[in-house]
Enzyme design. Structure first.
Site, mmCIF file in Angstrom:
data_model
loop_
_atom_site.group_PDB
_atom_site.id
_atom_site.type_symbol
_atom_site.label_atom_id
_atom_site.label_comp_id
_atom_site.label_asym_id
_atom_site.label_seq_id
_atom_site.Cartn_x
_atom_site.Cartn_y
_atom_site.Cartn_z
ATOM 1 N N ASP B 120 -9.138 6.900 82.729
ATOM 2 C CA ASP B 120 -8.987 5.516 82.221
ATOM 3 C C ASP B 120 -9.698 5.920 80.569
ATOM 4 O O ASP B 120 -10.714 6.297 80.716
ATOM 5 C CB ASP B 120 -9.819 4.592 82.904
ATOM 6 C CG ASP B 120 -9.087 3.018 82.170
ATOM 7 O OD1 ASP B 120 -8.323 3.100 81.692
ATOM 8 O OD2 ASP B 120 -10.085 2.072 82.332
ATOM 9 N N HIS B 127 -10.524 -3.516 71.202
ATOM 10 C CA HIS B 127 -11.366 -3.738 72.273
ATOM 11 C C HIS B 127 -12.571 -3.007 72.387
ATOM 12 O O HIS B 127 -13.791 -3.522 72.544
ATOM 13 C CB HIS B 127 -10.434 -3.250 73.517
ATOM 14 C CG HIS B 127 -11.192 -3.048 74.864
ATOM 15 N ND1 HIS B 127 -11.489 -4.216 75.508
ATOM 16 C CD2 HIS B 127 -11.620 -2.125 75.458
ATOM 17 C CE1 HIS B 127 -12.328 -3.864 76.638
ATOM 18 N NE2 HIS B 127 -12.300 -2.489 76.616
ATOM 19 N N GLU B 193 -8.693 -5.962 83.208
ATOM 20 C CA GLU B 193 -8.358 -5.268 81.843
ATOM 21 C C GLU B 193 -7.070 -5.016 81.901
ATOM 22 O O GLU B 193 -6.314 -4.340 82.853
ATOM 23 C CB GLU B 193 -9.264 -3.830 81.702
ATOM 24 C CG GLU B 193 -10.784 -4.229 81.653
ATOM 25 C CD GLU B 193 -11.412 -3.087 81.089
ATOM 26 O OE1 GLU B 193 -10.903 -1.643 81.465
ATOM 27 O OE2 GLU B 193 -12.476 -3.053 80.355
ATOM 28 N N GLU B 195 -3.723 -3.116 81.012
ATOM 29 C CA GLU B 195 -3.579 -1.701 80.579
ATOM 30 C C GLU B 195 -2.225 -1.309 81.005
ATOM 31 O O GLU B 195 -1.363 -1.624 81.778
ATOM 32 C CB GLU B 195 -4.631 -0.621 81.134
ATOM 33 C CG GLU B 195 -6.008 -1.272 81.140
ATOM 34 C CD GLU B 195 -7.085 -0.168 81.293
ATOM 35 O OE1 GLU B 195 -6.827 1.141 81.382
ATOM 36 O OE2 GLU B 195 -8.240 -0.409 81.476
ATOM 37 N N ASP B 227 -7.430 -2.797 85.410
ATOM 38 C CA ASP B 227 -8.510 -2.033 85.859
ATOM 39 C C ASP B 227 -9.684 -3.296 85.964
ATOM 40 O O ASP B 227 -10.428 -3.655 85.263
ATOM 41 C CB ASP B 227 -8.782 -1.307 84.474
ATOM 42 C CG ASP B 227 -10.156 -0.526 84.780
ATOM 43 O OD1 ASP B 227 -10.488 -0.195 85.948
ATOM 44 O OD2 ASP B 227 -10.958 -0.400 83.658
ATOM 45 N N ARG B 231 -18.365 -7.172 85.043
ATOM 46 C CA ARG B 231 -18.978 -6.718 83.900
ATOM 47 C C ARG B 231 -20.499 -6.789 84.148
ATOM 48 O O ARG B 231 -21.403 -6.164 83.109
ATOM 49 C CB ARG B 231 -18.673 -7.851 82.954
ATOM 50 C CG ARG B 231 -17.265 -8.075 82.413
ATOM 51 C CD ARG B 231 -16.747 -6.684 82.044
ATOM 52 N NE ARG B 231 -15.436 -6.762 81.472
ATOM 53 C CZ ARG B 231 -14.700 -5.929 81.249
ATOM 54 N NH1 ARG B 231 -14.982 -4.502 81.153
ATOM 55 N NH2 ARG B 231 -13.348 -5.987 80.935
ATOM 56 N N GLN B 234 -21.205 -3.438 85.751
ATOM 57 C CA GLN B 234 -21.154 -2.560 84.747
ATOM 58 C C GLN B 234 -21.923 -2.332 83.555
ATOM 59 O O GLN B 234 -22.579 -1.291 83.356
ATOM 60 C CB GLN B 234 -19.924 -2.884 84.072
ATOM 61 C CG GLN B 234 -19.222 -1.709 82.871
ATOM 62 C CD GLN B 234 -18.068 -2.232 82.300
ATOM 63 O OE1 GLN B 234 -17.259 -3.156 82.580
ATOM 64 N NE2 GLN B 234 -17.668 -1.288 81.045
ATOM 65 N N LYS B 247 -16.275 -0.747 88.351
ATOM 66 C CA LYS B 247 -14.864 -0.621 88.031
ATOM 67 C C LYS B 247 -14.241 -0.040 89.414
ATOM 68 O O LYS B 247 -13.050 -0.048 89.769
ATOM 69 C CB LYS B 247 -14.533 0.521 87.028
ATOM 70 C CG LYS B 247 -15.079 0.269 85.933
ATOM 71 C CD LYS B 247 -14.064 -0.542 85.046
ATOM 72 C CE LYS B 247 -14.658 -0.505 83.442
ATOM 73 N NZ LYS B 247 -13.391 -1.309 82.527
ATOM 74 N N THR B 251 -8.421 -0.775 91.362
ATOM 75 C CA THR B 251 -7.388 -0.752 90.258
ATOM 76 C C THR B 251 -5.984 -1.220 90.678
ATOM 77 O O THR B 251 -5.374 -0.439 91.525
ATOM 78 C CB THR B 251 -7.578 0.586 89.727
ATOM 79 O OG1 THR B 251 -8.933 0.932 89.341
ATOM 80 C CG2 THR B 251 -6.674 0.757 88.201
ATOM 81 N N GLU B 354 -13.584 -10.439 76.460
ATOM 82 C CA GLU B 354 -13.434 -10.598 74.820
ATOM 83 C C GLU B 354 -12.677 -12.039 74.758
ATOM 84 O O GLU B 354 -13.027 -12.494 73.731
ATOM 85 C CB GLU B 354 -12.368 -9.517 74.387
ATOM 86 C CG GLU B 354 -12.787 -8.121 74.454
ATOM 87 C CD GLU B 354 -11.706 -7.094 74.096
ATOM 88 O OE1 GLU B 354 -11.465 -6.976 72.842
ATOM 89 O OE2 GLU B 354 -10.917 -6.866 75.171
#
Lengths: 408, 408
Positions: B120, B127, B193, B195, B227, B231, B234, B247, B251, B354
């Site tokens: 990844d 970002h 996420e 992606e 993904d 948080r 993480q 993570k 996925t 975000e």
């Protein structure tokens, strides 16, 4: 323990208490990789022998990798271990078994299992402290999380290779001192990491966790591992997402997987933990899964370090409990490694970064040469043993690799 | 472009210019997973059709995964693409082809390929800047290496799942504010996420590099990827070795792999880079591999974000060149992802971290609810399209997932 009818070398680390598994070919049939069990200086063609004796597990052994056997689960691992022991000790079976023994010097060893995911931990307090001091001199050596969880990350499964595979010096970006921008070229700080690897057999479902006492239900066995590392590439790239190209070019494993069941006499208490760990990691009331494995790191034939695995802050049981506590599933063939094994003394450090304190204190070799990091042509050999029953040794063999020049 | 004899929905994003590949089963034969090509609202049973028409590539398509086809290499990918186009446009072939069309609503989609390694990246400047500000408020938002290389890390290949697979809320350690020690429990900051993923077909040998112009020789196609990220887990674990349990629980990928060859009209110039990149990453004299892919992030049926892929700082060609510049080999089935796609505007951000600025600015939904992070039962759907020839669209379909409660 009964006696083998096969004559074993005195004090062999591959006696009946060990019986590690590997995958090999012979010059007579170089296309057919077979599962073998090592005993003394021989390899037993396990599937052929099982077939000859009508063993019910012959089929799962008749593959070019250990994976089907690993997937079969602990009762099968134990059944096959009992069978192999019987085959090698019951003299009545000798005529049927003996034709399936191959001298180890005739065999070529292969990667013993297909690696699913590869996770590398960082569980030596001495190593993490030393690296922290060198990589982050302005901060606390250990990050605040370190004593609360076994820190780990995913490595590249596709570049796990068997012992003896040459390692091409990687190229990449590095940032030299106060240079304004990075330069590209072959790594100047190629290093090793002497580690112990754990091979998962029994998978789990998504959302399932592996509690501390269940280690031996999921992990089949143990190997040696060299996590080759390009320190200059790693130091520049690793913020904020961790090591990537500094590690992904190669990881070497030993060809013999020592069953966890062979290490009962090697279990020791891990060091005391302070602060106390969260319940899912608290092993203070469990049978300890510290392991008294004694590593030797050799460079070009000279011993440069003897890292003791017994001092690792986190055990494999804690690593597996942590790795699955978020519900991530395990697959047969998952490999997780301890992280560099380093003891408190200089001559117990498991990588050249630490042995030479980032290149500032070269290691002197008996032949008059000295080393900071690895040079092209250097050959690294990591070996290990653990205490077996009756004062004997359980051998892990070795994981070796020679450095080839960069292919820029 | 000739016309299909099959009636296609007006403005379908799955026209003859797209022809993405997936793996599906039908209720009539739920045990037999087949490779299919999507056209309009149908799936063509590719192997069966190839077999019926005597196509030489029938065998590599007759598998429950795309891997044998991926491994066959670009000339084969192009030959099969030409064949499929002929089958669907030559009216003389209609009687032979039509029986192999399955309505898409009758099919269950599966993970289209066996994932080898999963990498990844972190290639949106917006970002990376936003996350840097939130995770490291006392430092520069972008780490010093960020504009010199596509930062990336290895993720867990074994927990890559197909769209539609429910995602169990992970549990783990988090450090709340100024607490003296971490607590354990279900994640309170479960995030997505959005992606774009790239699927490797043609492998490489150890020591081989993939230069920028060789992207299309190695990458077969493109999918969408979510993904999932916890948080709180993480933020506490990621120093110094990067994301791990935050993570590794899941996925998700979309079921349709859009061939890179279908994206010729979507290629755009990437943004200017300053400082200049090292030669192995310098694409200023190459055909650009920026891609005008327009993502939409939906939560419980409402659009919450529209991230533009065209603004990504690094392209897939640069990511692949970087990933192999150290000599690491590629395997068929390797998957690498772009990193969260975020544009400069708030409504272009590809994750809730975000969108809500670390939970401080909730997103209001049209139904009167609001969200900071995901709640149990929430359903996320990421979809995308790219410009095709003649004003048409190349569709990527979607990657969806519903959050299930933690299984503590």
């Amino acid at each position: 323990m009964p006696t083998a009818w096969l004559e074993l070398p005195e004090d062999t680390p591959f006696g009946l208490n060990n019986l590690p598994y590997g995958v090999y070919t012979t010059p007579q049939d170089p296309e057919t990789a077979c599962v073998g069990v090592r005993v003394g200086d021989h390899i037993l063609d396990t599937a052929a022998c099982a077939q000859a004796l009508g063993d019910p597990n012959a089929d799962i052994l008749d593959h070019p990798t250990l994976n089907p056997f690993l997937a079969a689960g602990r009762p099968t691992w134990q059944a096959v271990r009992r069978s192999v022991t019987t085959w090698l000790t019951d003299t009545a079976l000798r005529p049927a078994v003996e034709p399936h023994l191959v001298p180890v010097e005739d065999a070529t060893m292969h990667l013993p299992f297909e690696v699913a995911d590869y996770v590398d931990f960082y569980s030596s307090e001495h190593h993490a402290t030393n690296v922290g001091k060198m990589f982050r001199p302005d901060a606390e050596a250990l990050t605040p999380n370190w004593k609360h969880m076994p820190i780990g990350y995913h490595g590249r499964a596709g570049t796990v290779v068997v012992s003896g595979t040459p390692v091409i010096r990687p190229a990449g970006q590095r940032m030299d001192g106060d240079d304004p921008s990075p330069v590209f070229g072959p790594s100047r700080r190629l290093d090793i990491e002497a580690e112990v690897g754990f091979v998962v057999g029994t998978p789990t479902r998504t959302g399932e966790r592996v509690p501390l006492p269940a280690l031996a239900d999921h992990v089949f066995g143990v190997c040696l591992l060299n996590d080759w590392s390009a320190r200059d590439i790693q130091a520049w790239e690793y913020r904020p997402l961790g090591p990537f190209l500094g590690k992904s070019f190669a990881t070497s494993v030993s060809p013999w997987i020592v069953p966890l069941d062979a290490l009962a006499t090697a279990r020791v208490s891990p060091p005391p933990r302070d602060p106390a760990l969260l319940p899912y990691l608290d092993d203070s009331k469990e049978e300890p899964w510290g392991l008294d494995i004694r590593l030797t790191v050799g460079l070009n034939g000279y011993t440069v370090s003897e890292p003791p695995f017994s001092g690792m802050y986190y055990t494999a049981a804690q690593q597996l409990a942590h790795m699955t506590v978020n519900g991530a599933s395990l697959r047969t063939g998952d490999l997780f490694a301890s992280g560099t094994v380093s003891g408190p003394e200089r001559e117990q450090r498991g990588c050249f970064l630490e042995l030479t304190w980032a290149g500032r204190e070269p290691v002197a070799l008996p032949d008059g040469n000295q080393r900071t990091f690895l040079e092209d042509g250097d050959e690294v050999a990591i070996s290990a043993w653990a205490p077996g029953p009756d004062g004997g040794r359980i051998g892990f063999g070795e994981v070796t690799g020679r450095v080839l020049p960069a292919t820029l």
